[in-house]
Design a protein around this motif. Structure first.
Motif, mmCIF file in Angstrom:
data_model
loop_
_atom_site.group_PDB
_atom_site.id
_atom_site.type_symbol
_atom_site.label_atom_id
_atom_site.label_comp_id
_atom_site.label_asym_id
_atom_site.label_seq_id
_atom_site.Cartn_x
_atom_site.Cartn_y
_atom_site.Cartn_z
ATOM 1 N N LEU A 1 0.054 3.698 -4.046
ATOM 2 C CA LEU A 1 0.635 4.230 -2.817
ATOM 3 C C LEU A 1 -0.131 5.458 -2.320
ATOM 4 N N TYR A 2 -0.538 6.324 -3.241
ATOM 5 C CA TYR A 2 -1.325 7.489 -2.865
ATOM 6 C C TYR A 2 -2.653 7.071 -2.241
ATOM 7 N N SER A 3 -3.307 6.095 -2.829
ATOM 8 C CA SER A 3 -4.585 5.603 -2.293
ATOM 9 C C SER A 3 -4.399 5.003 -0.910
ATOM 10 N N MET A 4 -3.320 4.241 -0.728
ATOM 11 C CA MET A 4 -3.063 3.643 0.576
ATOM 12 C C MET A 4 -2.782 4.727 1.619
ATOM 13 N N PHE A 5 -2.033 5.756 1.252
ATOM 14 C CA PHE A 5 -1.763 6.854 2.168
ATOM 15 C C PHE A 5 -3.051 7.571 2.540
ATOM 16 N N LEU A 6 -3.908 7.816 1.565
ATOM 17 C CA LEU A 6 -5.178 8.485 1.830
ATOM 18 C C LEU A 6 -6.058 7.649 2.756
ATOM 19 N N PHE A 7 -6.124 6.343 2.518
ATOM 20 C CA PHE A 7 -6.893 5.445 3.375
ATOM 21 C C PHE A 7 -6.363 5.471 4.807
#
Length: 87
Positions: free
Chosen positions: A70-76
């Motif tokens: 989820l953190y990676s998706m938010f950053l993307f």
């Protein structure tokens, strides 16, 4: 076979015994040994606690993976929206 060897074999096979992956003859011997041996009964209780700890650690690992995803998706999405806004 002496008592110490029997207990060592019982401890080695216990997880397979719980999952019912031992042959019928072995299963019968383990049931008899478990009733007769106080040491193995106490060890069994300890190992049941360790199994629940293992299950908890697997759940925590799953939660960590989900959080990082989820953190990676938010950053993307944040980077993508910033680039899109600048155009």
């Amino acid at each position: 076979m002496n008592k110490k060897d029997e207990c060592a074999i019982f401890q080695d096979l216990y997880e397979l015994y719980i999952e019912e992956e031992v042959e019928e003859e072995t299963k019968q011997w383990m049931m008899e040994h478990e009733v007769e041996c106080a040491h193995c009964q106490n060890s069994r209780k300890d190992s049941e606690g360790n199994l629940s700890l293992h299950e908890d650690s697997e759940k925590i690992s799953g939660i960590r993976i989900m959080t990082m995803s989820l953190y990676s998706m938010f950053l993307f999405l944040a980077i993508w929206m910033s680039v899109w806004y600048l155009w």
